[in-house]
Design a protein around this motif. Structure first.
Motif, short mmCIF file in Angstrom:
data_model
loop_
_atom_site.label_atom_id
_atom_site.label_comp_id
_atom_site.label_asym_id
_atom_site.label_seq_id
_atom_site.Cartn_x
_atom_site.Cartn_y
_atom_site.Cartn_z
N THR A 31 -9.54 -38.56 21.21
CA THR A 31 -8.05 -38.31 20.72
C THR A 31 -7.58 -40.09 20.17
O THR A 31 -7.39 -40.08 19.13
N GLY A 32 -7.59 -40.20 21.56
CA GLY A 32 -7.53 -41.99 20.96
C GLY A 32 -8.33 -42.33 19.72
O GLY A 32 -7.43 -43.25 18.90
N LEU A 35 -7.91 -41.49 16.63
CA LEU A 35 -6.03 -42.39 16.34
C LEU A 35 -6.29 -43.37 15.64
O LEU A 35 -5.17 -43.52 14.99
N ARG A 36 -7.09 -44.43 16.51
CA ARG A 36 -7.48 -45.98 15.79
C ARG A 36 -8.42 -45.21 14.78
O ARG A 36 -8.00 -47.14 14.19
N ILE A 53 1.57 -46.00 19.93
CA ILE A 53 0.30 -45.84 20.18
C ILE A 53 0.46 -47.06 21.38
O ILE A 53 0.25 -47.67 21.95
N SER A 57 4.29 -44.20 23.72
CA SER A 57 4.02 -42.40 23.72
C SER A 57 2.75 -41.88 23.60
O SER A 57 1.70 -42.43 22.82
N VAL A 59 1.46 -38.96 20.87
CA VAL A 59 1.00 -39.32 18.84
C VAL A 59 2.15 -37.55 19.24
O VAL A 59 1.77 -36.76 20.30
N ILE A 64 -2.32 -34.52 16.28
CA ILE A 64 -3.26 -34.25 17.33
C ILE A 64 -4.03 -32.60 16.53
O ILE A 64 -5.28 -32.63 16.33
N GLY A 85 -9.38 -37.57 26.66
CA GLY A 85 -7.93 -38.19 26.25
C GLY A 85 -7.35 -36.70 26.01
O GLY A 85 -6.54 -37.10 25.35
N ARG A 88 -3.54 -33.63 25.48
CA ARG A 88 -2.63 -34.13 26.40
C ARG A 88 -1.08 -34.15 27.52
O ARG A 88 -0.16 -34.45 27.75
N GLN A 92 -0.79 -29.47 24.08
CA GLN A 92 -1.78 -29.46 23.42
C GLN A 92 -3.39 -27.96 24.56
O GLN A 92 -4.24 -27.47 23.79
N ARG A 159 -8.42 -53.68 22.77
CA ARG A 159 -7.24 -52.87 22.95
C ARG A 159 -6.11 -53.47 22.71
O ARG A 159 -5.34 -53.87 23.40
N ARG A 170 2.33 -46.09 29.36
CA ARG A 170 1.20 -45.03 29.46
C ARG A 170 0.96 -44.00 30.64
O ARG A 170 1.19 -42.92 30.16
#
Ligand code: AMP
Length: 216
Positions: A31-32, A35-36, A53, A57, A59, A64, A85, A88, A92, A159, A170
């Protein structure tokens, strides 16, 4: 087959997922990474995601959920997935169960990588990702070189959230929101705890043994 790779930021989930993908014909869903991609596209939603990000925190679950629903509709990959990932938080995790159940599918196993906090910080601060091939290196522990990396070094990127301030947030988010999911999976007998402090290849041998035993 649906595998969840679980662990704090910097535990080595991405590295192990990349290795498993080839051997077990799995598709990695991070998912990271998804999202990126949204952030790169500079959409309105991408801007909201970037703020979260960069703060370290989570998202929103709605964003998601939309990404995961799309993934599970994709017939090219939706039978053999390794989640990196995700999930989370408990919400979810429960939603994933429901989405899979709708199609009479179940999670096969959850692999949890345990690494101490001090090592995590070093791993995150040294992390470099190749934007071309997706391989993950570490400036201190596993530098890219001509033997382990075919692409030009200009593709190696750090990153934006791999900095000292964000990693602290994080980690706190992980402890508060993500760690409680472990009990959820332990109660379902799905959890396998792996020592993430061992060498990359030794961790991989342990994990592949677990997956191979599930496949048979
Ligand atoms: P990762 O690449 O998994 O380390 O994720 C980078 C960042 O993306 C996290 O710190 C969160 O801000 C966000 N993120 C990734 N996956 C999720 C998720 N499943 N739920 C909420 N936020 C996420």
């Amino acid at each position: 087959m649906y595998i969840i790779l679980f662990g704090p930021p910097g535990a080595g989930k991405g590295t192990q997922a990349n290795k498993l993908v080839n051997e077990f014909n799995l598709h990695k869903v991070s998912t990271g990474d998804l999202l990126r991609e949204e952030v790169k596209n500079k959409t309105e939603e991408g801007k909201v995601i970037k703020l979260k990000i960069d703060k370290g925190s989570l998202v929103s679950d709605t964003i998601i959920s939309n990404l995961i629903k799309k993934v599970l509709l994709n017939k090219d990959i939706n039978q053999r997935i390794i989640f990196d990932g995700y999930p989370r938080n408990l919400n979810q995790a429960k939603e994933l169960d429901l989405l899979l159940k709708k199609n009479k599918r179940l999670i096969s196993c959850v692999l949890s990588l345990a690494v101490d906090k001090e090592s995590l910080v070093k791993r995150v601060l040294g992390r470099q990702i190749c934007s071309k091939c997706g391989l993950i290196f570490n400036k201190y522990f596993k530098p890219a070189n001509k033997i382990n990396h075919e692409c030009d070094s200009k593709f190696l990127e750090t990153r934006s959230d791999d900095n000292e301030l964000t990693i602290k947030n994080r980690f706190d988010t992980y402890v508060a929101k993500t760690l409680p999911i472990l009990n959820y999976y332990r109660d379902q007998n799905l959890l396998h705890e792996v020592n993430g402090m061992a060498k990359i290849d030794d961790i991989y041998m342990e994990i592949r043994g677990i997956i191979a035993s599930i496949e048979t």
